[in-house]
Design a protein around this motif. Structure first.
Motif, PDB file in Angstrom:
ATOM      1  N   LYS A   1      16.385  12.898 -25.319  1.00  0.00           N
ATOM      2  CA  LYS A   1      16.736  12.341 -26.623  1.00  0.00           C
ATOM      3  C   LYS A   1      15.924  11.068 -26.842  1.00  0.00           C
ATOM      4  O   LYS A   1      15.386  10.473 -25.904  1.00  0.00           O
ATOM      5  CB  LYS A   1      18.225  12.015 -26.687  1.00  0.00           C
ATOM      6  N   LYS A   2      15.877  10.620 -28.090  1.00  0.00           N
ATOM      7  CA  LYS A   2      15.057   9.453 -28.437  1.00  0.00           C
ATOM      8  C   LYS A   2      15.383   8.221 -27.583  1.00  0.00           C
ATOM      9  O   LYS A   2      14.450   7.575 -27.064  1.00  0.00           O
ATOM     10  CB  LYS A   2      15.203   9.137 -29.925  1.00  0.00           C
ATOM     11  N   PRO A   3      16.654   7.858 -27.371  1.00  0.00           N
ATOM     12  CA  PRO A   3      16.928   6.663 -26.549  1.00  0.00           C
ATOM     13  C   PRO A   3      16.373   6.771 -25.132  1.00  0.00           C
ATOM     14  O   PRO A   3      15.894   5.783 -24.575  1.00  0.00           O
ATOM     15  CB  PRO A   3      18.464   6.596 -26.534  1.00  0.00           C
ATOM     16  N   GLU A   4      16.404   7.989 -24.571  1.00  0.00           N
ATOM     17  CA  GLU A   4      15.874   8.210 -23.220  1.00  0.00           C
ATOM     18  C   GLU A   4      14.353   8.049 -23.212  1.00  0.00           C
ATOM     19  O   GLU A   4      13.780   7.443 -22.311  1.00  0.00           O
ATOM     20  CB  GLU A   4      16.269   9.601 -22.736  1.00  0.00           C
ATOM     21  N   ARG A   5      13.685   8.586 -24.242  1.00  0.00           N
ATOM     22  CA  ARG A   5      12.222   8.460 -24.333  1.00  0.00           C
ATOM     23  C   ARG A   5      11.819   6.995 -24.494  1.00  0.00           C
ATOM     24  O   ARG A   5      10.843   6.536 -23.899  1.00  0.00           O
ATOM     25  CB  ARG A   5      11.674   9.297 -25.493  1.00  0.00           C
ATOM     26  N   VAL A   6      12.583   6.265 -25.304  1.00  0.00           N
ATOM     27  CA  VAL A   6      12.308   4.836 -25.505  1.00  0.00           C
ATOM     28  C   VAL A   6      12.482   4.077 -24.190  1.00  0.00           C
ATOM     29  O   VAL A   6      11.672   3.203 -23.848  1.00  0.00           O
ATOM     30  CB  VAL A   6      13.230   4.257 -26.602  1.00  0.00           C
ATOM     31  N   ARG A   7      13.515   4.433 -23.441  1.00  0.00           N
ATOM     32  CA  ARG A   7      13.760   3.776 -22.148  1.00  0.00           C
ATOM     33  C   ARG A   7      12.588   4.003 -21.198  1.00  0.00           C
ATOM     34  O   ARG A   7      12.122   3.068 -20.527  1.00  0.00           O
ATOM     35  CB  ARG A   7      15.056   4.315 -21.519  1.00  0.00           C
ATOM     36  N   VAL A   8      12.105   5.248 -21.131  1.00  0.00           N
ATOM     37  CA  VAL A   8      10.960   5.564 -20.262  1.00  0.00           C
ATOM     38  C   VAL A   8       9.715   4.811 -20.716  1.00  0.00           C
ATOM     39  O   VAL A   8       8.984   4.242 -19.898  1.00  0.00           O
ATOM     40  CB  VAL A   8      10.711   7.091 -20.238  1.00  0.00           C
ATOM     41  N   LEU A   9       9.477   4.783 -22.016  1.00  0.00           N
ATOM     42  CA  LEU A   9       8.309   4.073 -22.547  1.00  0.00           C
ATOM     43  C   LEU A   9       8.374   2.591 -22.172  1.00  0.00           C
ATOM     44  O   LEU A   9       7.374   2.013 -21.728  1.00  0.00           O
ATOM     45  CB  LEU A   9       8.242   4.229 -24.068  1.00  0.00           C
ATOM     46  N   GLU A  10       9.543   1.989 -22.322  1.00  0.00           N
ATOM     47  CA  GLU A  10       9.699   0.566 -22.008  1.00  0.00           C
ATOM     48  C   GLU A  10       9.549   0.278 -20.517  1.00  0.00           C
ATOM     49  O   GLU A  10       9.124  -0.811 -20.127  1.00  0.00           O
ATOM     50  CB  GLU A  10      11.067   0.079 -22.509  1.00  0.00           C
ATOM     51  N   ALA A  11       9.865   1.289 -19.693  1.00  0.00           N
ATOM     52  CA  ALA A  11       9.728   1.109 -18.242  1.00  0.00           C
ATOM     53  C   ALA A  11       8.288   1.327 -17.780  1.00  0.00           C
ATOM     54  O   ALA A  11       7.788   0.619 -16.900  1.00  0.00           O
ATOM     55  CB  ALA A  11      10.662   2.079 -17.518  1.00  0.00           C
ATOM     56  N   VAL A  12       7.613   2.294 -18.377  1.00  0.00           N
ATOM     57  CA  VAL A  12       6.292   2.714 -17.892  1.00  0.00           C
ATOM     58  C   VAL A  12       5.155   1.889 -18.486  1.00  0.00           C
ATOM     59  O   VAL A  12       4.207   1.512 -17.786  1.00  0.00           O
ATOM     60  CB  VAL A  12       6.071   4.222 -18.198  1.00  0.00           C
ATOM     61  N   ARG A  13       5.250   1.578 -19.770  1.00  0.00           N
ATOM     62  CA  ARG A  13       4.117   0.935 -20.463  1.00  0.00           C
ATOM     63  C   ARG A  13       3.699  -0.390 -19.826  1.00  0.00           C
ATOM     64  O   ARG A  13       2.483  -0.601 -19.589  1.00  0.00           O
ATOM     65  CB  ARG A  13       4.471   0.762 -21.941  1.00  0.00           C
ATOM     66  N   PRO A  14       4.609  -1.295 -19.495  1.00  0.00           N
ATOM     67  CA  PRO A  14       4.173  -2.552 -18.860  1.00  0.00           C
ATOM     68  C   PRO A  14       3.498  -2.333 -17.507  1.00  0.00           C
ATOM     69  O   PRO A  14       2.581  -3.078 -17.141  1.00  0.00           O
ATOM     70  CB  PRO A  14       5.484  -3.339 -18.695  1.00  0.00           C
ATOM     71  N   VAL A  15       3.929  -1.315 -16.781  1.00  0.00           N
ATOM     72  CA  VAL A  15       3.330  -1.020 -15.476  1.00  0.00           C
ATOM     73  C   VAL A  15       1.883  -0.559 -15.661  1.00  0.00           C
ATOM     74  O   VAL A  15       0.983  -0.975 -14.920  1.00  0.00           O
ATOM     75  CB  VAL A  15       4.155   0.046 -14.724  1.00  0.00           C
ATOM     76  N   VAL A  16       1.665   0.294 -16.653  1.00  0.00           N
ATOM     77  CA  VAL A  16       0.301   0.772 -16.943  1.00  0.00           C
ATOM     78  C   VAL A  16      -0.566  -0.392 -17.408  1.00  0.00           C
ATOM     79  O   VAL A  16      -1.714  -0.548 -16.979  1.00  0.00           O
ATOM     80  CB  VAL A  16       0.324   1.894 -18.004  1.00  0.00           C
ATOM     81  N   GLU A  17      -0.008  -1.243 -18.274  1.00  0.00           N
ATOM     82  CA  GLU A  17      -0.771  -2.398 -18.779  1.00  0.00           C
ATOM     83  C   GLU A  17      -1.161  -3.373 -17.668  1.00  0.00           C
ATOM     84  O   GLU A  17      -2.179  -4.064 -17.771  1.00  0.00           O
ATOM     85  CB  GLU A  17       0.072  -3.146 -19.818  1.00  0.00           C
ATOM     86  N   SER A  18      -0.372  -3.396 -16.589  1.00  0.00           N
ATOM     87  CA  SER A  18      -0.625  -4.337 -15.492  1.00  0.00           C
ATOM     88  C   SER A  18      -1.756  -3.902 -14.563  1.00  0.00           C
ATOM     89  O   SER A  18      -2.189  -4.665 -13.714  1.00  0.00           O
ATOM     90  CB  SER A  18       0.650  -4.536 -14.662  1.00  0.00           C
ATOM     91  N   LEU A  19      -2.230  -2.673 -14.715  1.00  0.00           N
ATOM     92  CA  LEU A  19      -3.329  -2.185 -13.873  1.00  0.00           C
ATOM     93  C   LEU A  19      -4.570  -3.049 -14.071  1.00  0.00           C
ATOM     94  O   LEU A  19      -4.890  -3.452 -15.197  1.00  0.00           O
ATOM     95  CB  LEU A  19      -3.663  -0.731 -14.236  1.00  0.00           C
ATOM     96  N   GLY A  20      -5.286  -3.297 -12.991  1.00  0.00           N
ATOM     97  CA  GLY A  20      -6.521  -4.061 -13.082  1.00  0.00           C
ATOM     98  C   GLY A  20      -7.519  -3.438 -14.044  1.00  0.00           C
ATOM     99  O   GLY A  20      -8.220  -4.136 -14.776  1.00  0.00           O
ATOM    100  N   GLU A  21      -7.547  -2.101 -14.045  1.00  0.00           N
ATOM    101  CA  GLU A  21      -8.492  -1.376 -14.914  1.00  0.00           C
ATOM    102  C   GLU A  21      -8.110  -1.482 -16.389  1.00  0.00           C
ATOM    103  O   GLU A  21      -8.910  -1.141 -17.266  1.00  0.00           O
ATOM    104  CB  GLU A  21      -8.549   0.110 -14.528  1.00  0.00           C
ATOM    105  N   MET A  22      -6.869  -1.906 -16.650  1.00  0.00           N
ATOM    106  CA  MET A  22      -6.384  -1.954 -18.033  1.00  0.00           C
ATOM    107  C   MET A  22      -6.310  -3.380 -18.594  1.00  0.00           C
ATOM    108  O   MET A  22      -5.653  -3.609 -19.597  1.00  0.00           O
ATOM    109  CB  MET A  22      -5.004  -1.290 -18.125  1.00  0.00           C
ATOM    110  N   GLN A  23      -6.972  -4.325 -17.951  1.00  0.00           N
ATOM    111  CA  GLN A  23      -6.980  -5.690 -18.478  1.00  0.00           C
ATOM    112  C   GLN A  23      -7.665  -5.695 -19.846  1.00  0.00           C
ATOM    113  O   GLN A  23      -8.774  -5.197 -20.012  1.00  0.00           O
ATOM    114  CB  GLN A  23      -7.711  -6.630 -17.512  1.00  0.00           C
ATOM    115  N   GLY A  24      -6.963  -6.276 -20.840  1.00  0.00           N
ATOM    116  CA  GLY A  24      -7.527  -6.315 -22.190  1.00  0.00           C
ATOM    117  C   GLY A  24      -7.502  -4.973 -22.885  1.00  0.00           C
ATOM    118  O   GLY A  24      -8.240  -4.754 -23.855  1.00  0.00           O
TER     119      GLY A  24
END
Length: 362
Positions: free
Chosen positions: A45-68
């Motif tokens: 459901k939408k709340p579950e997808r939002v929860r996953v997005l909020e958990a995963v997106r910052p982790v992906v953004e923190s990758l060295g390869e993803m700076q900027g």
């Protein structure tokens, strides 16, 4: 962050070089991963997808390869933005249909892209010009190894990585290359080649993957099996098949020029004639004619013309890229008129193909 300030200009993108890039336009490795907790995106459901997005997106953004990197929720992107990302092969057509609860992160040089809550919680890809399967596998493997330490993946000791679709079960890997094969098409050898490749357990698809046609003589070759074979073995197997396809395409071009040069010159000359003079042209026809011009550049019928000009037009003449240049909404007919004007203008400095006499031909 504005997407269009971030994206590489088409002219710069078209100038990227790689091994065997006459034939291999790009190499890609994609991995499918899911979190151990929470339903897969198709069931969530939408709340579950939002929860996953909020958990995963910052982790992906923190990758060295993803700076900027560019990072955005899909509901903050317009339909036009999403289509441009599809045309750049940075997201799938399926992801373009997503909204709240789905997201995207890709790096500045567009070599790494992570779709969040597409069919799986994570669809990550590495992309490079030319034949660079080992390099893109190494790049995405590094990203995956870091993410696996920070995210709790759904993994089974017997089955491997658990995925929404059974065809991705196991390694979750899709290794693919985008190939420009006009020689095999013109010599009517493409169907036997596709059948042979299919028998080896590989898939041949169109420009935008499953269910799409091979516009512009561009074919995507990828593995079908993801279970029971290691990632490196899959990469190696595809590499061997691609080497054979490259050889077949080179031989087909040489044979056509040796035995049926007039037919080749006719196709290329007509393609140039239409592109340089048309006042209305569809996206599909443009792709097919640009493919023949690209072949003409490769066999030196257009002295002084760089292949990057044709590759840039491949991008710019796509519907969403064309629409982006105009504030008012364009109909298909209006796009056809504007596309023809643009191509005519860009080819104004390109002289008609120069055919070298051979075998006594004048």
């Amino acid at each position: 962050m504005d997407l269009h300030d971030f994206l590489t200009p088409p002219a710069d993108s078209a100038r990227r070089k790689g091994p065997h890039d006459r034939i291999v336009m790009s190499s890609r490795v994609r991995l499918a991963r899911n979190l151990k907790t929470g339903a897969f995106p198709g069931w969530a459901k939408k709340p579950e997808r939002v929860r996953v997005l909020e958990a995963v997106r910052p982790v992906v953004e923190s990758l060295g390869e993803m700076q900027g990197a560019f990072s955005e929720s899909m509901d903050n992107l317009s339909a036009l933005d999403k289509q441009i990302l599809v045309e750049r092969h940075l997201i799938s057509r399926e992801h373009a249909a997503k909204s709240a609860g789905s997201g995207l992160v890709f790096n500045r040089d567009e070599t790494l892209s992570v779709m969040i809550n597409e069919e799986d919680h994570l669809r990550m890809q590495a992309l490079q010009p030319g034949l660079q399967l080992r390099q893109v596998w190494a790049a995405i493997d590094r990203v995956d190894s870091v993410l696996e330490k920070k995210l709790d993946y759904a993994f089974d000791a017997d089955l491997g990585y658990l995925t929404a679709c059974p065809t991705n079960l196991g390694t979750g890997i899709r290794v693919s290359a985008m190939l420009h094969l006009p020689g095999l098409v013109l010599s009517e050898q493409i169907n036997p080649i596709i059948q042979s490749v299919n028998k080896l357990g590989l898939a041949v698809r169109g420009l935008y993957g499953e269910g799409t046609e091979a516009l512009g003589n561009v074919f995507q070759v990828s593995n079908q099996m993801t279970l029971g074979e290691s990632e490196s073995a899959i990469v190696e197997r595809l590499e061997k098949v691609l080497a054979q396809i490259i050889e077949h395409e080179e031989n087909a071009r040489d044979s056509l020029l040796e035995k049926n040069a007039k037919m080749v010159y006719n196709h290329i000359g007509r393609a140039y004639g239409i592109l340089a003079n048309a006042h209305s042209i569809s996206s599909k026809e443009t792709m097919n004619l640009l493919s023949l011009m690209r072949l003409g550049v490769d066999v030196q019928l257009f002295p002084g013309v760089e292949r990057s000009l044709v590759d840039e037009l491949f991008i710019l003449t796509q519907p969403a890229h064309l629409q982006k240049q105009h504030s008012e909404k364009l109909s298909a007919e209006e796009r056809d008129l504007i596309r023809a004007d643009m191509v005519r203008d860009r080819l104004r400095q390109v002289s008609r193909p120069v055919v070298r006499p051979s075998n006594g031909e004048g």
